[in-house]
Design a protein around this motif. Structure first.
Motif: not given
Lengths: 115, 109
Positions: B33-34, B47-52, B55-58, B65-69
């Motif tokens: 998720l980018q 800005l930020l890339l969160i791999q699957s 959970r989060e990147q700063t 933050s990422l919540d795939k579920s």
């Protein structure tokens, strides 16, 4: 590193004409994707090139075609332009690592206006 | 087909305020998720890339933050500044990037 570069930055074409847009990927990147962004919308995927072949294609007509060169740069060609093709065309480059996508970097885009 | 939605479509806040931008996606089978920033008529700045698997990147004042579920991602901007005014786009990556329509942010001095 110049990042992703696109040319030209702006272009005005007449309905029915053909246009070619160009993209040079970020150094070290081998995959180039093209997106169309209409005003007020998110970018829509056109197609992706890897190893000089079209690997994936979005829901765009055959009037949209492309090419990737051995140096990984790419062209987007649009034939028989329609007024609705007016948009910002974005090129994105990334490094292919199999199924794990890495970060994509976008160019500044080419603003195409069809009159 | 993956559908990405961003809420709100537009947001106006006074300088210094903390804010949250929301992104939801329908298919949890994403790679990454980018988050991007886009200034008017310009290209996209990552800005930020969160791999699957994350959970989060700063990065600086930004936290994503990422919540795939649940199919959701948020972008938190701390201590907003007028220079943060732009459109923020999220993109879910499967076999291509699926973009939302963006949130237009205006930070008022």
């Amino acid at each position: 590193d110049a990042g992703v570069t696109q040319s030209p930055t702006h272009l005005i074409k007449t309905r029915g004409q053909q246009v070619t847009l160009r993209c040079s990927p970020k150094s070290g990147h081998d995959t180039v994707s093209w997106y169309q962004q209409a005003l007020g919308q998110g970018p829509q995927f056109i197609f992706q090139y890897y190893e000089e072949e079209e690997r994936q294609r979005g829901n765009f007509p055959d009037r949209f075609s492309g090419h990737q060169f051995p140096n990984y740069s790419s062209e987007l060609n649009v034939n028989a332009l329609l007024l609705g093709d007016s948009a910002l065309y974005l090129c994105a480059s990334s490094e292919d690592r199999g199924v794990v996508w890495t970060e994509a970097f976008f160019g500044q885009g080419t603003r195409l206006t069809v009159v | 087909k993956q559908e990405v939605t961003q809420i709100p479509a537009a947001l106006s806040v006074p300088e210094g305020e903390n804010l949250v931008l929301n992104c939801s996606f329908t298919d949890s089978a994403i790679y990454n998720l980018q988050w991007f920033r886009q200034d008017p008529g310009k290209g996209l700045t990552s800005l930020l890339l969160i791999q699957s698997s994350q959970r989060e990147q700063t990065s600086g004042r930004l936290n994503a933050s990422l919540d795939k579920s649940s199919g959701r991602s948020t972008l938190y901007i701390a201590a907003s500044q007028p220079g943060d005014s732009a459109t923020y786009l999220c993109a879910a990556t499967g076999n291509q990037f699926y973009f939302g329509t963006g949130t237009s942010l205006t930070v008022i001095p």
